[in-house]
Design a protein around this motif. Structure first.
Motif, PDB file in Angstrom:
ATOM      1  N   LEU A  92       0.535  -1.305   0.103  1.00  0.00           N
ATOM      2  CA  LEU A  92       0.049   0.095  -0.022  1.00  0.00           C
ATOM      3  C   LEU A  92       0.712   1.270  -0.116  1.00  0.00           C
ATOM      4  CD1 LEU A  92      -2.773  -0.952   2.635  1.00  0.00           C
ATOM      5  CD2 LEU A  92      -3.093  -0.888   0.185  1.00  0.00           C
ATOM      6  N   VAL A  93       1.692   1.297   0.912  1.00  0.00           N
ATOM      7  CA  VAL A  93       2.636   2.709   1.111  1.00  0.00           C
ATOM      8  C   VAL A  93       3.839   2.571  -0.116  1.00  0.00           C
ATOM      9  CG1 VAL A  93       3.820   3.952   2.756  1.00  0.00           C
ATOM     10  CG2 VAL A  93       1.673   2.828   3.435  1.00  0.00           C
ATOM     11  N   THR A  94       3.547   3.539  -1.104  1.00  0.00           N
ATOM     12  CA  THR A  94       4.727   3.628  -1.928  1.00  0.00           C
ATOM     13  C   THR A  94       5.480   4.927  -1.534  1.00  0.00           C
ATOM     14  OG1 THR A  94       3.415   4.491  -3.369  1.00  0.00           O
ATOM     15  CG2 THR A  94       3.662   2.179  -3.836  1.00  0.00           C
ATOM     16  N   GLU A  95       4.665   5.880  -1.170  1.00  0.00           N
ATOM     17  CA  GLU A  95       5.516   7.073  -0.567  1.00  0.00           C
ATOM     18  C   GLU A  95       4.967   7.115   0.845  1.00  0.00           C
ATOM     19  OE1 GLU A  95       4.808  10.400  -3.105  1.00  0.00           O
ATOM     20  OE2 GLU A  95       5.498   9.353  -4.968  1.00  0.00           O
ATOM     21  N   GLY A  96       6.053   7.694   1.652  1.00  0.00           N
ATOM     22  CA  GLY A  96       5.323   7.948   3.070  1.00  0.00           C
ATOM     23  C   GLY A  96       6.460   7.376   4.056  1.00  0.00           C
ATOM     24  N   LEU A  97       6.217   7.358   5.166  1.00  0.00           N
ATOM     25  CA  LEU A  97       7.133   6.836   6.321  1.00  0.00           C
ATOM     26  C   LEU A  97       6.245   5.807   7.050  1.00  0.00           C
ATOM     27  CD1 LEU A  97       9.920   7.034   7.785  1.00  0.00           C
ATOM     28  CD2 LEU A  97       9.013   8.961   9.091  1.00  0.00           C
ATOM     29  N   VAL A  98       7.052   4.677   7.499  1.00  0.00           N
ATOM     30  CA  VAL A  98       6.598   3.858   8.217  1.00  0.00           C
ATOM     31  C   VAL A  98       7.301   3.548   9.439  1.00  0.00           C
ATOM     32  CG1 VAL A  98       5.618   1.288   8.657  1.00  0.00           C
ATOM     33  CG2 VAL A  98       5.297   2.422   6.283  1.00  0.00           C
ATOM     34  N   THR A  99       6.928   3.509  10.793  1.00  0.00           N
ATOM     35  CA  THR A  99       7.610   3.652  11.702  1.00  0.00           C
ATOM     36  C   THR A  99       7.238   2.541  12.923  1.00  0.00           C
ATOM     37  OG1 THR A  99       6.662   5.264  13.194  1.00  0.00           O
ATOM     38  CG2 THR A  99       8.507   5.543  11.698  1.00  0.00           C
ATOM     39  N   LEU A 100       8.029   1.613  13.637  1.00  0.00           N
ATOM     40  CA  LEU A 100       7.633   0.995  14.606  1.00  0.00           C
ATOM     41  C   LEU A 100       8.376   1.322  16.122  1.00  0.00           C
ATOM     42  CD1 LEU A 100       8.249  -2.450  12.952  1.00  0.00           C
ATOM     43  CD2 LEU A 100       5.863  -1.507  13.357  1.00  0.00           C
ATOM     44  N   ASP A 101       7.535   1.311  16.882  1.00  0.00           N
ATOM     45  CA  ASP A 101       8.311   1.751  18.370  1.00  0.00           C
ATOM     46  C   ASP A 101       7.484   0.627  19.280  1.00  0.00           C
ATOM     47  OD1 ASP A 101       9.244   4.237  17.673  1.00  0.00           O
ATOM     48  OD2 ASP A 101       7.030   4.727  17.039  1.00  0.00           O
ATOM     49  N   ASP A 102       8.586   0.452  20.250  1.00  0.00           N
ATOM     50  CA  ASP A 102       8.008  -0.539  21.430  1.00  0.00           C
ATOM     51  C   ASP A 102       7.364   0.317  22.084  1.00  0.00           C
ATOM     52  OD1 ASP A 102       9.342  -2.951  20.503  1.00  0.00           O
ATOM     53  OD2 ASP A 102      11.278  -2.156  21.522  1.00  0.00           O
ATOM     54  N   CYS A 103       6.060  -0.244  23.110  1.00  0.00           N
ATOM     55  CA  CYS A 103       5.451   0.480  23.883  1.00  0.00           C
ATOM     56  C   CYS A 103       4.612  -0.128  24.959  1.00  0.00           C
ATOM     57  CB  CYS A 103       4.199   1.482  23.123  1.00  0.00           C
ATOM     58  SG  CYS A 103       3.181   0.271  22.478  1.00  0.00           S
ATOM     59  N   GLU A 104       4.206   0.198  25.884  1.00  0.00           N
ATOM     60  CA  GLU A 104       3.394  -0.683  27.033  1.00  0.00           C
ATOM     61  C   GLU A 104       2.205  -0.216  27.141  1.00  0.00           C
ATOM     62  OE1 GLU A 104       3.923  -1.838  31.811  1.00  0.00           O
ATOM     63  OE2 GLU A 104       5.347  -0.586  30.728  1.00  0.00           O
ATOM     64  N   VAL A 105       1.179  -1.109  26.755  1.00  0.00           N
ATOM     65  CA  VAL A 105      -0.232  -1.059  26.933  1.00  0.00           C
ATOM     66  C   VAL A 105      -0.686  -0.852  28.336  1.00  0.00           C
ATOM     67  CG1 VAL A 105      -2.574  -1.476  26.460  1.00  0.00           C
ATOM     68  CG2 VAL A 105      -0.702  -1.825  24.692  1.00  0.00           C
ATOM     69  N   ILE A 106      -1.011   0.219  29.155  1.00  0.00           N
ATOM     70  CA  ILE A 106      -1.402   0.037  30.544  1.00  0.00           C
ATOM     71  C   ILE A 106      -2.978  -0.091  30.578  1.00  0.00           C
ATOM     72  CG2 ILE A 106      -1.850   1.774  32.681  1.00  0.00           C
ATOM     73  CD1 ILE A 106       1.378   1.107  31.510  1.00  0.00           C
ATOM     74  N   ARG A 107      -3.607   0.392  29.672  1.00  0.00           N
ATOM     75  CA  ARG A 107      -5.208   0.185  29.890  1.00  0.00           C
ATOM     76  C   ARG A 107      -5.820   0.030  28.588  1.00  0.00           C
ATOM     77  NH1 ARG A 107     -10.158   2.960  30.316  1.00  0.00           N
ATOM     78  NH2 ARG A 107     -11.636   2.028  31.825  1.00  0.00           N
ATOM     79  N   TYR A 108      -6.748  -1.163  28.169  1.00  0.00           N
ATOM     80  CA  TYR A 108      -6.967  -1.405  26.759  1.00  0.00           C
ATOM     81  C   TYR A 108      -8.272  -2.145  27.256  1.00  0.00           C
ATOM     82  CZ  TYR A 108      -8.125  -2.979  22.119  1.00  0.00           C
ATOM     83  OH  TYR A 108      -8.846  -2.835  20.992  1.00  0.00           O
ATOM     84  N   PRO A 109      -9.633  -1.542  27.586  1.00  0.00           N
ATOM     85  CA  PRO A 109     -10.770  -2.104  27.985  1.00  0.00           C
ATOM     86  C   PRO A 109     -11.308  -3.011  26.937  1.00  0.00           C
ATOM     87  CG  PRO A 109     -11.163   0.037  27.957  1.00  0.00           C
ATOM     88  CD  PRO A 109      -9.813  -0.199  27.777  1.00  0.00           C
ATOM     89  N   GLU A 110     -11.881  -4.068  27.200  1.00  0.00           N
ATOM     90  CA  GLU A 110     -12.519  -4.819  26.034  1.00  0.00           C
ATOM     91  C   GLU A 110     -13.897  -4.004  25.534  1.00  0.00           C
ATOM     92  OE1 GLU A 110     -13.240  -8.991  26.226  1.00  0.00           O
ATOM     93  OE2 GLU A 110     -11.749  -9.267  28.015  1.00  0.00           O
ATOM     94  N   GLY A 111     -13.879  -3.931  24.196  1.00  0.00           N
ATOM     95  CA  GLY A 111     -15.188  -3.273  23.499  1.00  0.00           C
ATOM     96  C   GLY A 111     -16.254  -3.938  23.527  1.00  0.00           C
ATOM     97  N   LYS A 112     -17.396  -3.288  23.151  1.00  0.00           N
ATOM     98  CA  LYS A 112     -18.616  -3.794  23.004  1.00  0.00           C
ATOM     99  C   LYS A 112     -18.751  -4.674  21.802  1.00  0.00           C
ATOM    100  CE  LYS A 112     -20.962  -0.272  25.624  1.00  0.00           C
ATOM    101  NZ  LYS A 112     -21.979   0.857  25.520  1.00  0.00           N
ATOM    102  N   LYS A 113     -19.352  -5.770  21.940  1.00  0.00           N
ATOM    103  CA  LYS A 113     -19.467  -6.711  20.716  1.00  0.00           C
ATOM    104  C   LYS A 113     -20.421  -6.126  19.827  1.00  0.00           C
ATOM    105  CE  LYS A 113     -17.137 -10.565  22.678  1.00  0.00           C
ATOM    106  NZ  LYS A 113     -17.201 -11.953  22.866  1.00  0.00           N
ATOM    107  N   SER A 114     -20.312  -6.130  18.340  1.00  0.00           N
ATOM    108  CA  SER A 114     -21.273  -5.565  17.557  1.00  0.00           C
ATOM    109  C   SER A 114     -22.462  -6.609  17.473  1.00  0.00           C
ATOM    110  CB  SER A 114     -20.705  -5.379  16.346  1.00  0.00           C
ATOM    111  OG  SER A 114     -19.801  -4.476  16.189  1.00  0.00           O
ATOM    112  N   PRO A 115     -23.747  -6.224  17.365  1.00  0.00           N
ATOM    113  CA  PRO A 115     -24.896  -7.150  17.425  1.00  0.00           C
ATOM    114  C   PRO A 115     -24.811  -8.304  16.073  1.00  0.00           C
ATOM    115  CG  PRO A 115     -25.519  -5.016  17.204  1.00  0.00           C
ATOM    116  CD  PRO A 115     -24.118  -5.001  17.312  1.00  0.00           C
TER     117      PRO A 115
END
Length: 115
Positions: A92-115
């Motif tokens: 997909l990305v022929t022009e642009g910049l793609v970066t990767l960074d290590d991170c730590e997830v502190i909070r990621y509540p489970e989302g509501k499931k779609s009907p």
């Protein structure tokens, strides 16, 4: 959906808001593919000013001739899932910049499931 906490990888893709993939915005295609790949989430942020490899400054200021503002697509998930998604970005990305960074997830509540 897998609960996401602890060590993770942040993928950031910088492209122009007018970059297109098959007649639709590139950022939208990236978000939809990330969703189809089952990644934890993706967000698109529109920049007010920036420049890339071309050194041409894009800005939202009224008198500017440039309207192709920078956008950043940010995706956070486990390292394994993010790295498995990278081949799609190669397509997909022929022009642009793609970066990767290590991170730590502190909070990621489970989302509501779609009907």
């Amino acid at each position: 959906m897998t609960r996401l906490t602890g060590s993770a990888l942040r993928l950031t893709v910088f492209v122009g808001e007018h970059d297109i993939w098959h007649h639709k915005p590139l950022y939208s295609e990236i978000v939809h593919r990330a969703n189809a790949a089952g990644l934890a989430g993706a967000s698109v942020f529109r920049g007010v000013e920036g420049f890339g490899a071309s050194s041409l400054i894009h800005t939202s200021r009224l008198l500017s001739l440039s309207e192709d503002l920078p956008v950043a697509i940010v995706i956070v998930d486990t390292e394994e899932r993010v790295r498995a998604f990278l081949p799609q970005l190669d397509e997909l990305v022929t022009e642009g910049l793609v970066t990767l960074d290590d991170c730590e997830v502190i909070r990621y509540p489970e989302g509501k499931k779609s009907p």
